[in-house]
Scaffold this motif. Structure first.
Motif, PDB file in Angstrom:
ATOM      1  N   LEU A 156       0.844  -1.190   0.000  1.00 41.92           N
ATOM      2  CA  LEU A 156       0.000   0.000   0.000  1.00 41.92           C
ATOM      3  C   LEU A 156       0.882   1.242   0.000  1.00 41.92           C
ATOM      4  O   LEU A 156       1.871   1.304   0.732  1.00 41.92           O
ATOM      5  N   ILE A 157       0.506   2.231  -0.789  1.00 42.19           N
ATOM      6  CA  ILE A 157       1.232   3.493  -0.778  1.00 42.19           C
ATOM      7  C   ILE A 157       0.282   4.608  -0.348  1.00 42.19           C
ATOM      8  O   ILE A 157      -0.795   4.787  -0.929  1.00 42.19           O
ATOM      9  N   VAL A 158       0.650   5.300   0.705  1.00 39.20           N
ATOM     10  CA  VAL A 158      -0.136   6.407   1.243  1.00 39.20           C
ATOM     11  C   VAL A 158       0.390   7.695   0.627  1.00 39.20           C
ATOM     12  O   VAL A 158       1.572   8.012   0.762  1.00 39.20           O
ATOM     13  N   GLU A 159      -0.493   8.434  -0.050  1.00 36.56           N
ATOM     14  CA  GLU A 159      -0.050   9.615  -0.793  1.00 36.56           C
ATOM     15  C   GLU A 159      -0.716  10.906  -0.310  1.00 36.56           C
ATOM     16  O   GLU A 159      -0.836  11.864  -1.065  1.00 36.56           O
ATOM     17  N   GLY A 160      -1.141  10.936   0.944  1.00 33.47           N
ATOM     18  CA  GLY A 160      -1.647  12.189   1.485  1.00 33.47           C
ATOM     19  C   GLY A 160      -3.142  12.317   1.422  1.00 33.47           C
ATOM     20  O   GLY A 160      -3.841  11.374   1.058  1.00 33.47           O
ATOM     21  N   GLY A 161      -3.557  13.497   1.880  1.00 40.42           N
ATOM     22  CA  GLY A 161      -2.839  14.665   2.345  1.00 40.42           C
ATOM     23  C   GLY A 161      -2.126  14.493   3.681  1.00 40.42           C
ATOM     24  O   GLY A 161      -2.008  13.389   4.223  1.00 40.42           O
ATOM     25  N   PRO A 162      -1.670  15.653   4.210  1.00 45.62           N
ATOM     26  CA  PRO A 162      -0.832  15.643   5.406  1.00 45.62           C
ATOM     27  C   PRO A 162      -1.469  14.952   6.607  1.00 45.62           C
ATOM     28  O   PRO A 162      -0.774  14.275   7.367  1.00 45.62           O
ATOM     29  N   HIS A 163      -2.772  15.101   6.811  1.00 50.06           N
ATOM     30  CA  HIS A 163      -3.420  14.510   7.979  1.00 50.06           C
ATOM     31  C   HIS A 163      -3.522  12.995   7.846  1.00 50.06           C
ATOM     32  O   HIS A 163      -3.344  12.261   8.827  1.00 50.06           O
ATOM     33  N   VAL A 164      -3.795  12.504   6.633  1.00 46.21           N
ATOM     34  CA  VAL A 164      -3.842  11.060   6.422  1.00 46.21           C
ATOM     35  C   VAL A 164      -2.443  10.463   6.592  1.00 46.21           C
ATOM     36  O   VAL A 164      -2.255   9.450   7.278  1.00 46.21           O
ATOM     37  N   SER A 165      -1.434  11.087   5.998  1.00 38.57           N
ATOM     38  CA  SER A 165      -0.067  10.594   6.125  1.00 38.57           C
ATOM     39  C   SER A 165       0.379  10.620   7.583  1.00 38.57           C
ATOM     40  O   SER A 165       0.975   9.656   8.085  1.00 38.57           O
ATOM     41  N   GLY A 166       0.085  11.722   8.263  1.00 39.09           N
ATOM     42  CA  GLY A 166       0.444  11.828   9.670  1.00 39.09           C
ATOM     43  C   GLY A 166      -0.249  10.789  10.525  1.00 39.09           C
ATOM     44  O   GLY A 166       0.350  10.215  11.446  1.00 39.09           O
ATOM     45  N   SER A 167      -1.499  10.506  10.213  1.00 35.82           N
ATOM     46  CA  SER A 167      -2.264   9.517  10.982  1.00 35.82           C
ATOM     47  C   SER A 167      -1.699   8.115  10.796  1.00 35.82           C
ATOM     48  O   SER A 167      -1.610   7.338  11.754  1.00 35.82           O
ATOM     49  N   PHE A 168      -1.320   7.764   9.568  1.00 36.04           N
ATOM     50  CA  PHE A 168      -0.731   6.447   9.325  1.00 36.04           C
ATOM     51  C   PHE A 168       0.592   6.292  10.075  1.00 36.04           C
ATOM     52  O   PHE A 168       0.864   5.257  10.689  1.00 36.04           O
ATOM     53  N   VAL A 169       1.426   7.325  10.024  1.00 34.97           N
ATOM     54  CA  VAL A 169       2.712   7.272  10.726  1.00 34.97           C
ATOM     55  C   VAL A 169       2.485   7.196  12.236  1.00 34.97           C
ATOM     56  O   VAL A 169       3.099   6.384  12.938  1.00 34.97           O
ATOM     57  N   ASN A 170       1.582   8.027  12.742  1.00 38.44           N
ATOM     58  CA  ASN A 170       1.321   8.070  14.176  1.00 38.44           C
ATOM     59  C   ASN A 170       0.754   6.753  14.698  1.00 38.44           C
ATOM     60  O   ASN A 170       0.976   6.377  15.857  1.00 38.44           O
ATOM     61  N   ALA A 171       0.030   6.032  13.831  1.00 41.13           N
ATOM     62  CA  ALA A 171      -0.540   4.748  14.223  1.00 41.13           C
ATOM     63  C   ALA A 171       0.475   3.609  14.162  1.00 41.13           C
ATOM     64  O   ALA A 171       0.149   2.470  14.512  1.00 41.13           O
ATOM     65  N   GLY A 172       1.690   3.906  13.706  1.00 40.66           N
ATOM     66  CA  GLY A 172       2.733   2.888  13.638  1.00 40.66           C
ATOM     67  C   GLY A 172       2.557   1.901  12.502  1.00 40.66           C
ATOM     68  O   GLY A 172       3.094   0.787  12.549  1.00 40.66           O
ATOM     69  N   LEU A 173       1.827   2.294  11.456  1.00 44.32           N
ATOM     70  CA  LEU A 173       1.510   1.378  10.362  1.00 44.32           C
ATOM     71  C   LEU A 173       2.465   1.481   9.182  1.00 44.32           C
ATOM     72  O   LEU A 173       2.420   0.653   8.279  1.00 44.32           O
ATOM     73  N   VAL A 174       3.331   2.499   9.174  1.00 48.33           N
ATOM     74  CA  VAL A 174       4.168   2.769   8.007  1.00 48.33           C
ATOM     75  C   VAL A 174       5.519   2.065   8.144  1.00 48.33           C
ATOM     76  O   VAL A 174       6.215   2.224   9.145  1.00 48.33           O
ATOM     77  N   ASP A 175       5.869   1.293   7.133  1.00 45.67           N
ATOM     78  CA  ASP A 175       7.152   0.586   7.110  1.00 45.67           C
ATOM     79  C   ASP A 175       8.255   1.414   6.460  1.00 45.67           C
ATOM     80  O   ASP A 175       9.424   1.265   6.802  1.00 45.67           O
ATOM     81  N   GLU A 176       7.866   2.262   5.516  1.00 47.32           N
ATOM     82  CA  GLU A 176       8.850   3.060   4.788  1.00 47.32           C
ATOM     83  C   GLU A 176       8.277   4.440   4.501  1.00 47.32           C
ATOM     84  O   GLU A 176       7.098   4.581   4.178  1.00 47.32           O
ATOM     85  N   VAL A 177       9.128   5.465   4.643  1.00 46.98           N
ATOM     86  CA  VAL A 177       8.742   6.845   4.340  1.00 46.98           C
ATOM     87  C   VAL A 177       9.584   7.333   3.174  1.00 46.98           C
ATOM     88  O   VAL A 177      10.809   7.230   3.177  1.00 46.98           O
TER      89      VAL A 177
END
Length: 228
Positions: A156-177
């Motif tokens: 899965l690739i998360v492409e924004g906006g800033p609140h969605v990207s921030g939420s994914f990172v904050n939830a610990g779901l992102v493997d790569e930035v």
């Protein structure tokens, strides 16, 4: 099994993500480079928030009164064999789709159980897949699991906006930035950063390890990080 999640962003040197006010040819060239780099991840689903998806959907409303009775709050899968999925984080059902396709990908609307019956009937009428991410708020971990279990998504690739990207990172779901840093300074303090997390939701910083830094034509720098 949890899919591999990449967060792919584009930002100015001072960390701003919104491109309004930037020179049109610059935006076009930067956008093309951003999409070219994204394709290297070979993803089978891409995820954006409501505002971004509305710009892609170009809809102009939907008819009222489509739902003749209450619609059960169960997932609706219109296509389980698509080559790629466009996943819209749209809690209240506001994106007005014209069809079930977005940039050659099958649309998956992620809504809450509080969404209007008419909106669900509208999505059914144009064969859009929808899934429920929670009762009144979206649980992103639940969404990622549903996408993997029901649609077989692996990257899965998360492409924004800033609140969605921030939420994914904050939830610990992102493997790569992945961040494409553009050669400009925006300077507007009220503009969102590339990653936005509310003070209520924020718990800790997310620490990363640099994997690569590549200079692109035109002076942009492509940075890739893995989660520590």
């Amino acid at each position: 099994m949890k899919p591999y999640v990449i967060c792919h962003m584009m930002s100015s040197i001072d960390g701003h993500a919104l491109t309004d006010g930037w020179d049109r040819p610059f935006k076009k060239n930067a956008g093309e480079l951003y999409e070219k780099l994204a394709q290297q991840f070979k993803f089978d689903a891409w995820i954006c928030g409501r505002v971004t998806m509305q710009e892609i959907a170009h809809g102009d409303g939907y008819p009222a009164g489509l739902a003749t009775k209450p619609i059960p709050r169960t997932h609706h899968f219109a296509d389980k064999n698509a080559a790629c999925y466009a996943v819209a984080i749209d809690p209240h059902g506001k994106v007005e789709w014209k069809s079930n396709q977005a940039l050659d990908s099958h649309v998956v609307a992620v809504v809450t159980e509080a969404v209007a019956d008419d909106y669900l009937a509208y999505l059914q009428s144009i064969n859009v897949t929808y899934i429920f991410g929670g009762k009144t708020e979206i649980d992103l971990a639940k969404v990622v699991t549903i996408l993997a279990d029901e649609l077989g998504t692996q990257r899965l690739i998360v492409e924004g906006g800033p609140h969605v990207s921030g939420s994914f990172v904050n939830a610990g779901l992102v493997d790569e930035v992945s961040v494409l840093v553009l050669p400009l300074i925006d300077g507007r303090g009220d503009h969102p950063a590339s990653f936005e997390v509310t003070s209520k939701a924020w718990t800790n910083p997310t620490y990363l390890t640099l994997v690569s830094a590549d200079i692109q034509d035109g002076g942009s720098v492509w940075l890739r990080y893995k989660k520590q």
